[in-house]
Design an enzyme around this catalytic site. Structure first.
Site, PDB file in Angstrom:
ATOM      1  N   ASN A 150       0.807  -1.228   0.000  1.00  0.00           N
ATOM      2  CA  ASN A 150       0.000   0.000   0.000  1.00  0.00           C
ATOM      3  C   ASN A 150       0.841   1.280   0.000  1.00  0.00           C
ATOM      4  O   ASN A 150       0.508   2.247  -0.666  1.00  0.00           O
ATOM      5  CB  ASN A 150      -0.999  -0.005   1.161  1.00  0.00           C
ATOM      6  CG  ASN A 150      -0.331  -0.080   2.507  1.00  0.00           C
ATOM      7  OD1 ASN A 150       0.794  -0.556   2.630  1.00  0.00           O
ATOM      8  ND2 ASN A 150      -1.015   0.389   3.526  1.00  0.00           N
ATOM      9  N   GLU A 247       4.808  -4.352  11.969  1.00  0.00           N
ATOM     10  CA  GLU A 247       3.826  -3.292  11.697  1.00  0.00           C
ATOM     11  C   GLU A 247       2.648  -3.951  11.002  1.00  0.00           C
ATOM     12  O   GLU A 247       2.718  -4.233   9.802  1.00  0.00           O
ATOM     13  CB  GLU A 247       4.437  -2.223  10.781  1.00  0.00           C
ATOM     14  CG  GLU A 247       5.698  -1.577  11.313  1.00  0.00           C
ATOM     15  CD  GLU A 247       5.448  -0.657  12.489  1.00  0.00           C
ATOM     16  OE1 GLU A 247       4.269  -0.421  12.820  1.00  0.00           O
ATOM     17  OE2 GLU A 247       6.427  -0.190  13.080  1.00  0.00           O
ATOM     18  N   CYS A 281      -3.234   1.171   6.860  1.00  0.00           N
ATOM     19  CA  CYS A 281      -3.320   0.309   8.045  1.00  0.00           C
ATOM     20  C   CYS A 281      -3.971   1.000   9.237  1.00  0.00           C
ATOM     21  O   CYS A 281      -4.670   0.387  10.026  1.00  0.00           O
ATOM     22  CB  CYS A 281      -1.921  -0.152   8.436  1.00  0.00           C
ATOM     23  SG  CYS A 281      -0.764   1.207   8.592  1.00  0.00           S
ATOM     24  N   GLU A 462       8.725   2.187  14.412  1.00  0.00           N
ATOM     25  CA  GLU A 462       9.633   2.743  13.417  1.00  0.00           C
ATOM     26  C   GLU A 462       9.693   4.252  13.633  1.00  0.00           C
ATOM     27  O   GLU A 462       8.753   4.836  14.167  1.00  0.00           O
ATOM     28  CB  GLU A 462       9.103   2.456  12.003  1.00  0.00           C
ATOM     29  CG  GLU A 462       9.193   0.983  11.657  1.00  0.00           C
ATOM     30  CD  GLU A 462       8.730   0.643  10.250  1.00  0.00           C
ATOM     31  OE1 GLU A 462       7.660   1.109   9.846  1.00  0.00           O
ATOM     32  OE2 GLU A 462       9.456  -0.099   9.574  1.00  0.00           O
TER      33      GLU A 462
HETATM   34  P1  NDP Z   1       0.777  -9.456   3.544  1.00  0.00           P
HETATM   35  O1  NDP Z   1       0.936  -9.942   4.933  1.00  0.00           O
HETATM   36  O2  NDP Z   1       0.043 -10.290   2.581  1.00  0.00           O
HETATM   37  O3  NDP Z   1       2.223  -9.203   2.886  1.00  0.00           O
HETATM   38  C1  NDP Z   1       3.192  -8.390   3.499  1.00  0.00           C
HETATM   39  C2  NDP Z   1       4.559  -8.765   2.973  1.00  0.00           C
HETATM   40  O4  NDP Z   1       4.855 -10.106   3.360  1.00  0.00           O
HETATM   41  C3  NDP Z   1       4.659  -8.741   1.442  1.00  0.00           C
HETATM   42  O5  NDP Z   1       5.954  -8.341   1.056  1.00  0.00           O
HETATM   43  C4  NDP Z   1       4.421 -10.199   1.098  1.00  0.00           C
HETATM   44  O6  NDP Z   1       4.961 -10.546  -0.153  1.00  0.00           O
HETATM   45  C5  NDP Z   1       5.184 -10.878   2.211  1.00  0.00           C
HETATM   46  N1  NDP Z   1       4.800 -12.265   2.423  1.00  0.00           N
HETATM   47  C6  NDP Z   1       3.814 -12.982   1.831  1.00  0.00           C
HETATM   48  N2  NDP Z   1       3.831 -14.251   2.291  1.00  0.00           N
HETATM   49  C7  NDP Z   1       4.845 -14.335   3.184  1.00  0.00           C
HETATM   50  C8  NDP Z   1       5.375 -15.376   3.990  1.00  0.00           C
HETATM   51  N3  NDP Z   1       4.863 -16.606   3.991  1.00  0.00           N
HETATM   52  N4  NDP Z   1       6.433 -15.100   4.778  1.00  0.00           N
HETATM   53  C9  NDP Z   1       6.970 -13.870   4.819  1.00  0.00           C
HETATM   54  N5  NDP Z   1       6.510 -12.848   4.080  1.00  0.00           N
HETATM   55  C10 NDP Z   1       5.462 -13.070   3.271  1.00  0.00           C
HETATM   56  O7  NDP Z   1       0.157  -7.998   3.648  1.00  0.00           O
HETATM   57  P2  NDP Z   1      -0.260  -7.045   2.449  1.00  0.00           P
HETATM   58  O8  NDP Z   1       0.901  -6.800   1.545  1.00  0.00           O
HETATM   59  O9  NDP Z   1      -1.528  -7.557   1.879  1.00  0.00           O
HETATM   60  O10 NDP Z   1      -0.490  -5.657   3.208  1.00  0.00           O
HETATM   61  C11 NDP Z   1      -1.679  -5.312   3.813  1.00  0.00           C
HETATM   62  C12 NDP Z   1      -1.571  -5.446   5.315  1.00  0.00           C
HETATM   63  O11 NDP Z   1      -0.471  -4.693   5.797  1.00  0.00           O
HETATM   64  C13 NDP Z   1      -2.782  -4.904   6.032  1.00  0.00           C
HETATM   65  O12 NDP Z   1      -3.183  -5.789   7.046  1.00  0.00           O
HETATM   66  C14 NDP Z   1      -2.280  -3.616   6.648  1.00  0.00           C
HETATM   67  O13 NDP Z   1      -2.985  -3.222   7.796  1.00  0.00           O
HETATM   68  C15 NDP Z   1      -0.848  -3.934   6.925  1.00  0.00           C
HETATM   69  N6  NDP Z   1      -0.050  -2.714   7.008  1.00  0.00           N
HETATM   70  C16 NDP Z   1       0.419  -2.286   8.236  1.00  0.00           C
HETATM   71  C17 NDP Z   1       1.113  -1.095   8.353  1.00  0.00           C
HETATM   72  C18 NDP Z   1       1.601  -0.605   9.688  1.00  0.00           C
HETATM   73  O14 NDP Z   1       2.402   0.313   9.713  1.00  0.00           O
HETATM   74  N7  NDP Z   1       1.162  -1.160  10.797  1.00  0.00           N
HETATM   75  C19 NDP Z   1       1.377  -0.265   7.183  1.00  0.00           C
HETATM   76  C20 NDP Z   1       0.892  -0.811   5.952  1.00  0.00           C
HETATM   77  C21 NDP Z   1       0.190  -1.992   5.882  1.00  0.00           C
HETATM   78  P3  NDP Z   1       4.075 -10.423  -1.483  1.00  0.00           P
HETATM   79  O15 NDP Z   1       3.281  -9.163  -1.398  1.00  0.00           O
HETATM   80  O16 NDP Z   1       5.103 -10.372  -2.531  1.00  0.00           O
HETATM   81  O17 NDP Z   1       3.205 -11.640  -1.507  1.00  0.00           O
END
Ligand code: NDP
Length: 490
Positions: A150, A247, A281, A462
Site C-alpha cells: 500500500n 507493523e 493500516c 519505526e
Molecule cells: P501481507 O501480509 O500479505 O504481505 C506483506 C509482505 O509479506 C509482502 O511483502 C508479502 O509478499 C510478504 N509475504 C507474503 N507471504 C509471506 C510469507 N509466507 N512469509 C513472509 N513474508 C510473506 O500484507 P499485504 O501486503 O496484503 O499488506 C496489507 C496489510 O499490511 C494490512 O493488514 C495492513 O494493515 C498492513 N499494514 C500495516 C502497516 C503498519 O504500519 N502497521 C502499514 C501498511 C500496511 P508479497 O506481497 O510479494 O506476496
C-alpha cells in the site's frame, strides 16, 4: 514498460536471475501489464546475503559524517526526481498522483531526518572508582525488511534508510505487486555513495521473504503486512532469536463527540477512510458518533463524499484511484455484500463500481466509497480489517461507553478523537489502546513520531526516537585502570 523502469529491473546492483519465476506488474488503473521481472533463485539470494554481510562489516566502520553526507546526497537526487518516483508509485499502486507526490516529499524529509539523527551520539560514559565503563550503540548486522503493497516508497525509506544509517546492511523485499520505487531507491542510494551491497532490493513473493527470515546471516526482521503473515514471521524469527519489528493491521476507532467542530470531524473521517482508496493500516474505519450530532454529521459526510472525483490516478484532479489489484477489489466488494446482509446495517452510499469512468480506465479496479450507518460492534464489517473504503458508523451516548467499545478489539494500531474540550480529548486518547493517536485530526505520520501498534497490530516502533532502539543494540564495555580486585588467595 517505461524506459526508466526497464533500466531499474535490469539494474546491475540487484540480484536477479533469468531462470527463476517471472512476475508481471499490472497497472491497477487499467488492469494491463506494464512490466515484468524475475525473482531471484535460492542461489542468487545466498550470494546476495554473502555480499550484504561482507559489505556491512566495512560499512559499520564508516563515520557518522560519511553516512549523513550520503543521505543528504540521496535527498538531493530524490528532490530532482519527484515526478519520476511518484509516477512509478502510482503505476504500481494506483494511488492518485497527488498522494504519491506527497509521499516522495515526505521521503526527502525522511532522508534529511536520518542524516541528522546519526550525528547525535547515543553512547554513555560512566566513571568507576578504579576504571571507566562505556555503553555503545552498535549495529545489528545484516537486517531484512519486508514491505506491504500500500505504501511501498514509505516502506523502503522507513525501513531501509533507518537500518543503513545506523551501520547495518539491509536486504529489502518489497511486495511482489509494487517493487518499482524500492528499486529506484536502491539506485539512488548507490549514486549518492552508499557502498554496493549495503542496501539490496530482492524481488519475489513469500518464498523470497522466507529465505531471508530463515537465514542465519540475518539478525533483525522488520515486517509490514497483515496480522496473519506477521504472526507466522514473528514465530519463525523467534526460532533463531532474531529481533523483530512488526507493523500489522488495524480496525481503529475514530470518536466524534457532540462538541466537535463538525466540518473538521467530517474531514477527519474522510481522511481516515477514503485516502489511498482506504488501503491504509491506521484507518479509522469504526467511526463512533455521539448520538445527538449523528444526523448532522452523516448529512455533511454524504454531501462531501458524493463530490469525490474517482478516476485516473495519474490525473492531478483525481481524489480516488483504483484498488491495488483484483484480489483486493474482490475482497472489498465481498465485505460490502456482507455488510448489506448484516442485521441492521444500512448502506447509505456507494459500494459499487462507478459507471462514469473515462474509457481508458474502464477496466481499472475502481470502487465507490461505501458508507454504512446503523452499525453495531458485533457486525463483521465493524470488526474485521477490510483495507478498502468501507466506513462503519456507530452511535454512542457516553464517554465511558465509547472508550470501552473502542477498545473492544484485538487490534491496537491507531485512534482518533474529535472534541473541542482538550481535556476530554487527552483523557480519551490516554484510555485508548493505540500506538498512534490524533486529537482533532487523523492519519498524520511525520518522521519524528515513532510509528507502530499494540495488541495484534504489532510490536516495536519505526521512526523518531524509537529508531535507534530498533536498529542498534547496546554493547557495554568496562575498562579497568587499576589492578584486579580478586577475592581468591594469591
Ligand atoms: P501481507 O501480509 O500479505 O504481505 C506483506 C509482505 O509479506 C509482502 O511483502 C508479502 O509478499 C510478504 N509475504 C507474503 N507471504 C509471506 C510469507 N509466507 N512469509 C513472509 N513474508 C510473506 O500484507 P499485504 O501486503 O496484503 O499488506 C496489507 C496489510 O499490511 C494490512 O493488514 C495492513 O494493515 C498492513 N499494514 C500495516 C502497516 C503498519 O504500519 N502497521 C502499514 C501498511 C500496511 P508479497 O506481497 O510479494 O506476496
Amino acid at each position: 514498460m517505461t524506459k526508466l523502469l526497464r533500466s531499474l529491473l535490469q539494474s546491475k546492483h540487484r540480484c536477479h536471475s533469468s531462470t527463476s519465476p517471472l512476475f508481471t506488474l499490472i497497472n491497477p488503473a487499467n488492469a494491463t501489464p506494464h512490466s515484468h521481472y524475475h525473482a531471484p533463485t535460492p542461489d542468487d539470494l545466498s550470494h546476495a546475503l554473502e555480499l550484504s554481510s561482507a559489505s556491512q562489516k566495512q560499512w559499520s566502520k564508516s563515520s557518522p559524517t560519511q553516512r549523513s553526507t550520503i543521505l543528504r546526497r540521496a535527498a538531493d537526487i530524490l528532490s530532482q526526481n519527484v515526478q519520476h518516483v511518484s509516477r512509478l508509485e502510482t503505476m504500481d499502486t494506483g494511488r492518485p498522483i497527488r498522494e504519491t507526490e506527497f509521499d516522495v516529499l515526505e521521503g526527502i524529509e525522511c532522508l534529511h531526518y536520518y542524516s541528522g539523527q546519526i550525528l547525535q551520539s547515543h553512547d554513555l560514559l560512566y566513571n568507576h572508582p578504579t576504571g571507566q565503563a562505556y555503553v555503545k550503540r552498535v549495529p545489528m548486522g545484516t537486517t531484512c525488511g519486508i514491505g506491504a503493497w500500500n505504501y511501498p516508497f514509505q516502506g523502503v525509506l522507513w525501513k531501509g534508510v533507518a537500518s543503513v544509517v545506523y551501520g547495518n546492511s539491509m536486504m529489502y523485499k518489497p511486495s511482489e505487486f509494487t517493487p518499482s520505487t524500492a528499486l529506484w531507491m536502491e539506485e539512488c542510494l548507490v549514486e549518492a555513495g552508499l557502498p554496493e551491497g549495503v542496501f539490496q532490493v530482492v524481488l519475489g513473493g513469500g518464498e523470497t521473504a522466507q529465505h531471508l527470515i530463515h537465514s542465519p546471516k540475518i539478525s533483525k526482521v522488520s515486517f509490514t503486512g497483515s496480522v496473519s503473515t506477521g504472526l507466522r514471521v514473528y514465530q519463525q524469527a523467534a526460532a533463531s532469536m532474531k529481533k523483530v519489528t512488526m507493523e500489522l493491521g488495524g480496525k481503529s476507532p475514530l470518536i466524534i463527540f457532540n462538541d466537535a467542530h463538525l466540518d473538521n470531524a467530517v474531514c477527519g473521517a474522510m481522511m481516515a477512510n477514503w485516502y489511498s482508496s482506504g488501503q491504509v493500516c491506521s484507518n479509522g474505519t469504526r467511526v463512533f458518533v455521539q448520538e445527538d450530532v449523528m444526523d448532522e454529521f452523516v448529512q455533511r459526510l454524504l454531501e462531501r463524499t458524493k463530490k469525490l472525483r474517482i478516476g485516473d490516478p495519474m490525473d492531478t484532479e483525481t481524489d480516488i484511484g483504483p484498488m491495488v489489484h483484483k484480489l483486493q477489489y474482490d475482497k472489498v466488494l465481498d465485505y460490502i455484500h456482507i455488510g448489506m446482509k448484516e442485521d441492521r446495517a444500512t448502506l447509505l452510499y456507494g459500494g459499487k463500481r462507478p459507471n462514469n469512468l473515462p474509457s481508458h480506465i474502464q477496466n481499472g479496479y475502481n470502487l465507490q466509497p461505501a458508507i454504512f450507518t446503523n452499525c453495531t460492534d458485533e457486525m463483521t464489517i465493524a470488526k474485521e480489517e477490510i483495507f478498502g473504503m468501507v466506513m462503519s458508523i456507530l452511535s454512542f451516548k457516553s464517554e465511558q461507553e465509547v472508550i470501552e467499545r473502542a477498545n473492544n478489539t484485538e487490534f491496537g494500531l491507531a485512534a482518533g478523537v474529535f472534541t473541542q474540550d482538550i481535556q476530554r480529548g487527552q483523557r480519551v486518547i490516554d484510555s485508548l489502546d493505540a500506538g498512534a493517536a490524533w486529537i482533532n485530526n487523523y492519519n498524520l505520520a511525520p518522521i519524528y513520531l515513532p510509528w507502530g501498534g499494540c495488541k495484534l497490530s504489532g510490536i516495536g516502533r519505526e521512526n523518531g526516537v524509537a529508531s535507534v532502539e530498533e536498529w542498534t543494540q547496546w554493547k557495554s564495555v568496562y575498562c579497568e585502570m587499576g589492578d584486579v580486585d580478586c577475592p581468591y588467595p594469591k
